[in-house]
Design a protein around this motif. Structure first.
Motif, PDB file in Angstrom:
ATOM      1  N   GLY A   1       0.785  -1.236   0.000  1.00  0.00           N
ATOM      2  CA  GLY A   1       0.000   0.000   0.000  1.00  0.00           C
ATOM      3  C   GLY A   1       0.804   1.264   0.000  1.00  0.00           C
ATOM      4  O   GLY A   1       0.243   2.352   0.066  1.00  0.00           O
ATOM      5  N   HIS A   2       2.137   1.165  -0.102  1.00  0.00           N
ATOM      6  CA  HIS A   2       2.917   2.406  -0.191  1.00  0.00           C
ATOM      7  C   HIS A   2       3.927   2.379  -1.328  1.00  0.00           C
ATOM      8  O   HIS A   2       4.983   3.006  -1.274  1.00  0.00           O
ATOM      9  CB  HIS A   2       3.566   2.796   1.153  1.00  0.00           C
ATOM     10  N   GLY A   3       3.538   1.682  -2.397  1.00  0.00           N
ATOM     11  CA  GLY A   3       4.452   1.515  -3.513  1.00  0.00           C
ATOM     12  C   GLY A   3       4.607   2.720  -4.421  1.00  0.00           C
ATOM     13  O   GLY A   3       5.659   2.888  -5.057  1.00  0.00           O
ATOM     14  N   LEU A   4       3.579   3.568  -4.494  1.00  0.00           N
ATOM     15  CA  LEU A   4       3.734   4.742  -5.367  1.00  0.00           C
ATOM     16  C   LEU A   4       4.836   5.645  -4.831  1.00  0.00           C
ATOM     17  O   LEU A   4       5.656   6.177  -5.577  1.00  0.00           O
ATOM     18  CB  LEU A   4       2.423   5.522  -5.452  1.00  0.00           C
ATOM     19  N   GLN A   5       4.860   5.793  -3.499  1.00  0.00           N
ATOM     20  CA  GLN A   5       5.870   6.666  -2.890  1.00  0.00           C
ATOM     21  C   GLN A   5       7.280   6.108  -3.074  1.00  0.00           C
ATOM     22  O   GLN A   5       8.254   6.851  -3.152  1.00  0.00           O
ATOM     23  CB  GLN A   5       5.600   6.784  -1.382  1.00  0.00           C
ATOM     24  N   GLN A   6       7.389   4.780  -3.109  1.00  0.00           N
ATOM     25  CA  GLN A   6       8.721   4.170  -3.103  1.00  0.00           C
ATOM     26  C   GLN A   6       9.217   3.787  -4.493  1.00  0.00           C
ATOM     27  O   GLN A   6      10.394   3.457  -4.659  1.00  0.00           O
ATOM     28  CB  GLN A   6       8.695   2.927  -2.197  1.00  0.00           C
ATOM     29  N   ALA A   7       8.298   3.822  -5.482  1.00  0.00           N
ATOM     30  CA  ALA A   7       8.647   3.334  -6.819  1.00  0.00           C
ATOM     31  C   ALA A   7       9.883   4.023  -7.428  1.00  0.00           C
ATOM     32  O   ALA A   7      10.752   3.331  -7.978  1.00  0.00           O
ATOM     33  CB  ALA A   7       7.447   3.471  -7.750  1.00  0.00           C
ATOM     34  N   PRO A   8       9.996   5.361  -7.335  1.00  0.00           N
ATOM     35  CA  PRO A   8      11.169   5.977  -7.980  1.00  0.00           C
ATOM     36  C   PRO A   8      12.490   5.475  -7.394  1.00  0.00           C
ATOM     37  O   PRO A   8      13.438   5.181  -8.132  1.00  0.00           O
ATOM     38  CB  PRO A   8      10.975   7.482  -7.706  1.00  0.00           C
ATOM     39  N   GLY A   9      12.548   5.353  -6.080  1.00  0.00           N
ATOM     40  CA  GLY A   9      13.776   4.881  -5.436  1.00  0.00           C
ATOM     41  C   GLY A   9      14.062   3.424  -5.760  1.00  0.00           C
ATOM     42  O   GLY A   9      15.202   3.047  -6.076  1.00  0.00           O
ATOM     43  N   VAL A  10      13.026   2.601  -5.712  1.00  0.00           N
ATOM     44  CA  VAL A  10      13.206   1.173  -5.986  1.00  0.00           C
ATOM     45  C   VAL A  10      13.624   0.967  -7.449  1.00  0.00           C
ATOM     46  O   VAL A  10      14.524   0.177  -7.753  1.00  0.00           O
ATOM     47  CB  VAL A  10      11.912   0.395  -5.650  1.00  0.00           C
ATOM     48  N   GLY A  11      12.988   1.705  -8.358  1.00  0.00           N
ATOM     49  CA  GLY A  11      13.337   1.581  -9.775  1.00  0.00           C
ATOM     50  C   GLY A  11      14.787   1.962 -10.035  1.00  0.00           C
ATOM     51  O   GLY A  11      15.519   1.255 -10.735  1.00  0.00           O
ATOM     52  N   ARG A  12      15.195   3.051  -9.421  1.00  0.00           N
ATOM     53  CA  ARG A  12      16.580   3.490  -9.620  1.00  0.00           C
ATOM     54  C   ARG A  12      17.568   2.484  -9.032  1.00  0.00           C
ATOM     55  O   ARG A  12      18.569   2.124  -9.655  1.00  0.00           O
ATOM     56  CB  ARG A  12      16.783   4.855  -8.954  1.00  0.00           C
ATOM     57  N   ALA A  13      17.276   2.016  -7.834  1.00  0.00           N
ATOM     58  CA  ALA A  13      18.192   1.090  -7.165  1.00  0.00           C
ATOM     59  C   ALA A  13      18.323  -0.225  -7.941  1.00  0.00           C
ATOM     60  O   ALA A  13      19.421  -0.781  -8.067  1.00  0.00           O
ATOM     61  CB  ALA A  13      17.715   0.824  -5.737  1.00  0.00           C
ATOM     62  N   LEU A  14      17.193  -0.724  -8.484  1.00  0.00           N
ATOM     63  CA  LEU A  14      17.265  -1.979  -9.244  1.00  0.00           C
ATOM     64  C   LEU A  14      18.005  -1.774 -10.574  1.00  0.00           C
ATOM     65  O   LEU A  14      18.754  -2.650 -11.009  1.00  0.00           O
ATOM     66  CB  LEU A  14      15.864  -2.533  -9.485  1.00  0.00           C
ATOM     67  N   ALA A  15      17.799  -0.616 -11.199  1.00  0.00           N
ATOM     68  CA  ALA A  15      18.530  -0.332 -12.450  1.00  0.00           C
ATOM     69  C   ALA A  15      20.033  -0.313 -12.164  1.00  0.00           C
ATOM     70  O   ALA A  15      20.835  -0.879 -12.928  1.00  0.00           O
ATOM     71  CB  ALA A  15      18.072   1.012 -13.028  1.00  0.00           C
ATOM     72  N   GLU A  16      20.423   0.287 -11.041  1.00  0.00           N
ATOM     73  CA  GLU A  16      21.846   0.344 -10.700  1.00  0.00           C
ATOM     74  C   GLU A  16      22.371  -1.053 -10.350  1.00  0.00           C
ATOM     75  O   GLU A  16      23.523  -1.378 -10.637  1.00  0.00           O
ATOM     76  CB  GLU A  16      22.059   1.319  -9.534  1.00  0.00           C
ATOM     77  N   TRP A  17      21.509  -1.867  -9.738  1.00  0.00           N
ATOM     78  CA  TRP A  17      21.944  -3.234  -9.420  1.00  0.00           C
ATOM     79  C   TRP A  17      22.312  -3.971 -10.711  1.00  0.00           C
ATOM     80  O   TRP A  17      23.339  -4.662 -10.799  1.00  0.00           O
ATOM     81  CB  TRP A  17      20.838  -3.993  -8.667  1.00  0.00           C
ATOM     82  N   ILE A  18      21.480  -3.812 -11.725  1.00  0.00           N
ATOM     83  CA  ILE A  18      21.717  -4.525 -12.987  1.00  0.00           C
ATOM     84  C   ILE A  18      22.962  -3.971 -13.695  1.00  0.00           C
ATOM     85  O   ILE A  18      23.792  -4.721 -14.201  1.00  0.00           O
ATOM     86  CB  ILE A  18      20.463  -4.434 -13.889  1.00  0.00           C
ATOM     87  N   VAL A  19      23.108  -2.660 -13.684  1.00  0.00           N
ATOM     88  CA  VAL A  19      24.235  -2.054 -14.411  1.00  0.00           C
ATOM     89  C   VAL A  19      25.542  -2.237 -13.638  1.00  0.00           C
ATOM     90  O   VAL A  19      26.589  -2.567 -14.215  1.00  0.00           O
ATOM     91  CB  VAL A  19      23.965  -0.548 -14.656  1.00  0.00           C
TER      92      VAL A  19
END
Ligand SMILES: Cc1cc2nc3c(=O)[nH]c(=O)nc-3n(C[C@H](O)[C@H](O)[C@H](O)COP(=O)(O)OP(=O)(O)OC[C@H]3O[C@@H](n4cnc5c(N)ncnc54)[C@H](O)[C@@H]3O)c2cc1C
Length: 205
Positions: free
Chosen positions: A158-176
């Motif tokens: 129930g709090h994914g909209l607030q966290q999506a930008p951070g999670v998206g960035r962190a996962l992109a960096e994990w892959i790169v």
């Protein structure tokens, strides 16, 4: 993991995959042999108008868990149902609003907190499904030790909209980059789930 398979049978080879399937994530994880402690739970939102316009209040959360905030010309409000009447969603098309929640819990609580809300007028309502992490109501993010090129971003509770930008960035960096870089999300990773060490989120509405 070397590939994903689509519902039509098509196989797509990949170096990485991310499970970002929301309330569908548990079934998807199971297809990779991983047990995700995430269930779908219905949450209802009620939209009302009131001649009373309390000023200077943002999102207000009553100690009972009932919340309200201004929305356009009116307000939205809701509450998580009592645990005993909060079943896991089986029918993923069940978006029927639980009106008794408003009549029995939300409205009386609102009227107690803001007496002028006694005269509110309900305008509309809707229901959605939270992807609830049963361990601690926080997201599970990053790789599972058993399948290190399958990343997870599930159980936002129930709090994914607030966290999506951070999670998206962190996962992109994990892959790169192969690890957490600008945002260290290790506290929200699988290890706490495997160890049974909850990182509880108490401010869920
Ligand atoms: C009523 C309500 C109010 C909310 N209010 C807030 C709020 O105020 N603030 C806030 O931060 N968050 C709020 N949330 C939570 C927020 O909406 C979610 O945390 C967020 O949408 C989760 O994003 P997601 O991308 O993980 O999942 P989703 O947005 O659910 O997206 C998952 C996607 O995966 C697809 N999918 C599912 N299974 C599969 C599969 N097997 N294969 C391929 N695709 C699949 C689905 O069709 C869907 O498109 C609210 C949620 C609800 C229900």
């Amino acid at each position: 993991m070397v590939a994903v398979r689509l519902a039509d049978g098509q196989r797509i080879a990949c170096g990485w995959a991310i499970n970002a399937a929301g309330t569908g994530a548990t079934a998807l994880a199971a297809s990779a042999g991983i047990s995700l402690p995430v269930v779908a739970r219905k949450r209802c939102v009620f939209n009302f108008r009131s001649p009373a316009r309390p000023t200077g209040c943002g999102l207000v959360i009553d100690p009972s868990g009932v919340y309200f905030r201004a929305e356009g010309q009116g307000f939205i409000a809701g509450v998580a149902p009592p645990e005993a009447s909060d079943p896991d969603i089986v029918d993923r098309n069940d978006f029927e609003v639980e009106h008794a929640l408003f009549d029995d819990i939300v409205w009386p609580t609102l009227a107690h907190r803001v007496p002028a809300f006694e005269a509110l007028r309900l305008q509309g309502s809707w229901a959605g499904h939270y992807d609830v992490n049963l361990l601690d109501a926080n997201v599970i993010v990053g790789p599972h030790p058993a399948v290190d090129n399958l990343l997870f971003a599930n159980g936002f509770s129930g709090h994914g909209l607030q966290q999506a930008p951070g999670v998206g960035r962190a996962l992109a960096e994990w892959i790169v980059d192969g690890g957490w870089r600008s945002i260290d999300l290790s506290a929200l990773g699988w290890q706490r789930v495997i160890d049974g060490r909850p990182l509880p989120e108490d401010a869920v509405v």
